[in-house]
Design an enzyme around this catalytic site. Structure first.
Site, PDB file in Angstrom:
ATOM      1  N   SER A 137      -3.984  -5.628  -2.850  1.00  0.00           N
ATOM      2  CA  SER A 137      -4.020  -5.201  -4.254  1.00  0.00           C
ATOM      3  C   SER A 137      -2.806  -5.786  -4.941  1.00  0.00           C
ATOM      4  O   SER A 137      -1.768  -6.018  -4.296  1.00  0.00           O
ATOM      5  CB  SER A 137      -3.964  -3.679  -4.338  1.00  0.00           C
ATOM      6  N   TYR A 150       0.342   4.286  -2.211  1.00  0.00           N
ATOM      7  CA  TYR A 150      -0.767   3.314  -2.301  1.00  0.00           C
ATOM      8  C   TYR A 150      -0.200   1.890  -2.346  1.00  0.00           C
ATOM      9  O   TYR A 150      -0.587   1.025  -1.547  1.00  0.00           O
ATOM     10  CB  TYR A 150      -1.638   3.590  -3.537  1.00  0.00           C
TER      11      TYR A 150
HETATM   12  C1  8X3 Z   1      -5.428  -1.293  -7.763  1.00  0.00           C
HETATM   13  C2  8X3 Z   1      -5.054  -2.324  -8.752  1.00  0.00           C
HETATM   14  O1  8X3 Z   1      -4.379  -2.711 -11.189  1.00  0.00           O
HETATM   15  O2  8X3 Z   1      -5.823  -0.844 -10.739  1.00  0.00           O
HETATM   16  O3  8X3 Z   1      -5.649  -1.840  -6.500  1.00  0.00           O
HETATM   17  O4  8X3 Z   1      -3.499  -0.736 -10.091  1.00  0.00           O
HETATM   18  S1  8X3 Z   1      -4.664  -1.641 -10.258  1.00  0.00           S
END
Ligand code: 8X3
Length: 261
Positions: A137, A150
């Site tokens: 991510s 996260y």
């Molecule tokens: C999540 C990406 O940009 O929604 O994995 O935080 S974001």
């Protein structure tokens, strides 16, 4: 090719599985919810093998589950592992967050990836060929308030991917970390906002976020690259998103120690 997709029952995992099958691949789809996988099997046909399991369970449980796999889908023949399953639980500030949520994110986003990798890697090494695609991510590179654990799990996955490359260099095994930004059309935001549909709706208004199909296209592109090429990381944002400037909070605890420029 024979491809494992974790988190296959919805969102990115569903679209990745669907596109892979449309392109002639066989997929072992892993998810917790057996009934979702059964529906998927009816939709995608005999090239989709549903394997219901909970990635946060101990490694021996995963090993046991794979023993029930039919000949057409055996681990020895897996060409690609797509570690897609993952979640962000809540957006509370770190001091208000729940330790159970932190543990669950570590269990699925980190330990689940480790267990699946450990399961398939010896077979890939044996046949000197294979591809591990991890779903990272942008949160693994850029912090956001409430993203504490996260983001840290995704930073782990980014580094784990690079470290795997170091071990597997010259062995015919590729590793990529796919790092999407704001994505719509998945359960991800509902989980992150704890089911608050109004907040989810407000977030996605007029942003034209990444769609799960975009990520499925990226995965298809990755696996169609020539074998001498390794895409280490691929960072994707919707055009409406960017990494914002570093934040400065006025009147913070130590504000009296700052000297104005
Ligand atoms: C999540 C990406 O940009 O929604 O994995 O935080 S974001």
């Amino acid at each position: 090719m024979l491809i494992i997709v974790t988190g296959a029952s919805s969102g990115f995992g569903y679209h990745i599985s669907k596109q892979l099958i449309q392109h002639g691949h066989r997929v072992i789809g892993i998810a917790r919810r057996a009934e979702h996988l059964q529906h998927l099997q009816q939709e995608l046909g005999r090239d989709f093998f549903p394997l219901a399991l909970d990635l946060s369970q101990p490694y021996v449980y995963l090993e046991e589950k794979f023993k029930s796999i039919p000949e057409r889908f055996v681990l020895e023949n897996v060409d690609v592992l797509i570690n897609n399953a993952g979640l962000a639980l809540g957006l509370e500030r770190a001091d208000n967050a729940q330790i159970d949520d932190w543990n669950q994110m570590v269990d699925v986003n980190i330990k689940g990836v480790l267990a699946m990798t450990k399961l398939v890697l010896p077979f890939m090494v044996k046949k000197k060929s294979g591809y591990i695609i991890n779903m990272g991510s942008i949160a693994g590179s850029y912090p956001y308030p409430g993203g504490h654990v996260y983001g840290a799990t995704k930073a782990f996955i980014k580094q784990f991917s690079l470290n795997l490359r170091a071990d597997l260099a010259g062995m015919g095994i590729r590793v990529s970390n796919v790092e999407p930004g704001l994505s719509a059309g998945t359960e991800f935001s509902y989980v992150r906002f704890r089911g608050d549909t109004e907040r989810v709706k407000a977030l996605y208004e007029e942003v034209d976020a990444i769609q799960p199909e975009d990520i499925a296209n990226t995965v298809l592109w990755l696996i169609s690259q020539p074998k001498h090429i390794n895409i280490n990381r691929i960072e994707i944002m919707p055009i409406s998103q960017s990494s914002s400037a570093l934040d400065v909070v006025k009147g913070s605890v130590y504000a009296d120690k700052f000297v104005s420029p």
